[in-house]
Structure formats: structure tokens, C-alpha cells
Design an enzyme around this catalytic site. Sequence first.
Site, PDB file in Angstrom:
ATOM      1  N   LYS A  36      -5.065 -10.033  22.593  1.00  0.00           N
ATOM      2  CA  LYS A  36      -5.408 -11.361  23.122  1.00  0.00           C
ATOM      3  C   LYS A  36      -5.014 -11.569  24.579  1.00  0.00           C
ATOM      4  O   LYS A  36      -5.720 -12.250  25.309  1.00  0.00           O
ATOM      5  CB  LYS A  36      -4.800 -12.458  22.239  1.00  0.00           C
ATOM      6  CG  LYS A  36      -3.296 -12.527  22.287  1.00  0.00           C
ATOM      7  CD  LYS A  36      -2.779 -13.533  21.289  1.00  0.00           C
ATOM      8  CE  LYS A  36      -1.271 -13.639  21.383  1.00  0.00           C
ATOM      9  NZ  LYS A  36      -0.679 -14.068  20.110  1.00  0.00           N
ATOM     10  N   ARG A 131       5.799 -22.785  13.573  1.00  0.00           N
ATOM     11  CA  ARG A 131       4.450 -22.823  14.128  1.00  0.00           C
ATOM     12  C   ARG A 131       3.541 -22.795  12.901  1.00  0.00           C
ATOM     13  O   ARG A 131       3.609 -23.704  12.082  1.00  0.00           O
ATOM     14  CB  ARG A 131       4.204 -21.678  15.126  1.00  0.00           C
ATOM     15  CG  ARG A 131       3.014 -21.960  16.061  1.00  0.00           C
ATOM     16  CD  ARG A 131       2.749 -20.857  17.065  1.00  0.00           C
ATOM     17  NE  ARG A 131       2.187 -19.662  16.434  1.00  0.00           N
ATOM     18  CZ  ARG A 131       1.856 -18.550  17.095  1.00  0.00           C
ATOM     19  NH1 ARG A 131       2.071 -18.476  18.403  1.00  0.00           N
ATOM     20  NH2 ARG A 131       1.335 -17.514  16.469  1.00  0.00           N
TER      21      ARG A 131
HETATM   22  C1  LIG Z   1       0.138 -13.177  19.704  1.00  0.00           C
HETATM   23  C2  LIG Z   1       0.434 -12.900  18.300  1.00  0.00           C
HETATM   24  C3  LIG Z   1       1.019 -11.674  17.942  1.00  0.00           C
HETATM   25  C4  LIG Z   1       1.452 -10.638  18.964  1.00  0.00           C
HETATM   26  O1  LIG Z   1       2.650 -11.039  19.585  1.00  0.00           O
HETATM   27  P1  LIG Z   1       3.419 -10.093  20.631  1.00  0.00           P
HETATM   28  O2  LIG Z   1       4.684 -10.805  20.903  1.00  0.00           O
HETATM   29  O3  LIG Z   1       2.535  -9.968  21.818  1.00  0.00           O
HETATM   30  O4  LIG Z   1       3.634  -8.778  19.947  1.00  0.00           O
HETATM   31  C5  LIG Z   1       1.220 -11.443  16.597  1.00  0.00           C
HETATM   32  N1  LIG Z   1       0.881 -12.359  15.657  1.00  0.00           N
HETATM   33  C6  LIG Z   1       0.328 -13.536  15.973  1.00  0.00           C
HETATM   34  C7  LIG Z   1      -0.020 -14.504  14.882  1.00  0.00           C
HETATM   35  C8  LIG Z   1       0.091 -13.856  17.297  1.00  0.00           C
HETATM   36  O5  LIG Z   1      -0.459 -15.041  17.609  1.00  0.00           O
END
Ligand SMILES: *Cc1c(COP(=O)(O)O)cnc(C)c1O
Length: 352
Positions: A36, A131
Site C-alpha cells: 500500500k 482500530r
Molecule cells: C498497513 C497494514 C499492514 C502492514 O503494516 P507494516 O507496518 O507496513 O508492516 C498490515 N496489516 C494491515 C491491516 C495494514 O493496514
Amino acid sequence: MTAPRIEFDLHKIHHNARILVKRLAPKGISVTGVTKATLGSPEIAGAMLRAGVRTLGDSRIHNIETMRDASIITSMMLLRSPMISEASQVVRHADLSCNTEISVIKALSIAALKARKTHEIILMVELGDLREGIMPDALLNTVEEAQRLPNIIIKGIGANLACRCGVTPDCRNMAELSDLADTIEASLGMTLEMVSGGNSANLQWALSGVETRRINDLRLGESILLGLETLHRQPISGLYTDAITVTGEVIESKIKPSQPWGKIAQTAFGETETIGDRGLISQSLLAMGRQEVDPDGLRPPPGVKILGASSDHLILEVAHHEHPVGSEVSFQPNYSTILYAMTSPFVMKCYH
Ligand SMILES: *Cc1c(COP(=O)(O)O)cnc(C)c1O
């Protein structure tokens, strides 16, 4: 070269992903590569897949479409709970999605039925970071309800910590997730194929030698891109922390007083700041500002200090004559600056 620009070293990103895949494999944990921050860049996705990542995860269906359009055919997980209004797009482009609301899962079921497809879901559980997530005592009911919906397959459960409140993944909350998986299977006579324990913040726990039990997937973004664990932002041994750079071009370079003069009120961004007198300094202006980067998310090279930022400029203090007009200055971005740069139309994206 065009500036400003963000540059990705695909060799280093591939290396980081490969090392993490290798270290987690003996624990029975596979890696979902999270794209993302790069807006679903097919180049980054490709580097992750060549490194042994089996599933790609992204929070936005638009980014998943970008990767599909680039003919990436691996399994893709939508990380953010779908909007009901995008349910048909979600079942068309994503193989699985993370969910917390039965009304959304019902919309996915209807859309999947219409598209003559099955859609897999991961039910996200609230473990304290507040969250997304179903409260643990409501999970069993939600699984039962979702089980009855046509064209929906419950692939597993998951959790996400350390994002909103910095709640640390540890033996206690990870055991709770494993226990929940066991309870669901025993009570409902089903198998949960995936138990997705969390994000880059889970690495310390996963690699500390503790029993990882039912957790068999982690969704990793920042650790692959920046080589950092995300609880304390310390480098992970054996990983590159310099795979990504952001570069701007100098448009003014002058000797100026360090202290402003005149009557001082708010700045362009509503700040009030008192700046002391350090005599004359060598100041360079970069044609790169808040429309391109997060000024607090840049590590400057040695001898360069960021003094301030506006929409379109970074103001730098530099060693004398070091950065003349037309020269470039490169920085190491944090996650926040990667987001700014990737979403800015003014920043060129380069993959090497
Ligand atoms: C962005 C996200 C991740 C990845 O997080 P990082 O800290 O970049 O490894 C994993 N799970 C969800 C639900 C996310 O939104």
C-alpha cells in the site's frame, strides 16, 4: 534527472523480503507482502513475489486493480474492511478481504453470487489497539453468521496491533488469537487455514524464539521496504535500510543570517517559532515541499540540516559551497514521506 523523485532499489527490497521469508519459514509463518505505501506498484510487488512472498496485501482496491492490470496473478488480500459501495469491485479483483462487519460480508456475498465467484474472508479480531476488529466475545457468533452466507469462505482470522495506540504484539495477545482459532474450530467443526498475526510490529515477537502456535501469516510492509522493525524503528539485522531515497534540486543557495528580522507572527502553517542568532549560515532552498514530502520524515545526508519547510520548499542549512544551485540533495524517507511522495503527482517514481 527529473526532480523531485523517489527511487527504489529493487535488489535491496527483494533481499529484505527474501531474508524475512527465510527467517519466518521455520516457524511455519508465511509472508503477505504489503504494497500500500507504494500504491500497489507492480515493480515492488514483483520484487516481493520473486523473494517468496505468496500473497500480496493492500488496503485499497484501486491499488489491487493496478497490480491486476499489470498481470500479477498471485492471491491478493484487501487489508482494509471493504466499503459496502465497493463490494462488487472487491469480489472482482481481490481473492480475500479482511472484515469486521456482518453487513459488509453480506454485501460481499451478494456481489460474489452475482459475479459467480467465491470470496474468501479473514475476520479481524480486536486485541486492544482499538482500530479494526470484532470484540473477542462476539467472534464466534460472527463466524457462525458468515458461515451461512453463500459464496463466502471463511479462510481464517487475524489481528492488527501497534497501529493506532502502539499496543505491542506479545505472548499474551498472540496466545489469545491462537486460543480463539482453536475455540472456533472445536465449537463449529471447521478448519481455519490462515491465522494472520499482524504486521511488521510482530517480527520481534515472532523471531524471539517463543512458541508461535497457530499464527501462520504476517502482513509485512515497512520492514520489507525500510528494513526496520516498527516498535522502536530499529534496523533489522541483515536487511538494507537504504533501499529508498528521495531527491530534490537546489534552486537558491546563499549566505544568510540565521535569525529572521521584523515583527514575528505565524508561519504559513500556523506555527510560531523563535529562532536564535547563530550568525551567518549557508542556506540552500530545495524545490520540494509539503506537497511532496513530510518534512519530519526525512533523514538528510551528513552536513545538511533541515531548517524548515513550506508547501513548495525545504530550507536547508548546508556546509559552505557544498550545494550550489542546480545540484541535488538526497534523503532517506520514513514511511510517512514514502506515502507523501507516492501520492504526490509532482514526484517522479523510479525503480532500479
Ligand atoms: C498497513 C497494514 C499492514 C502492514 O503494516 P507494516 O507496518 O507496513 O508492516 C498490515 N496489516 C494491515 C491491516 C495494514 O493496514
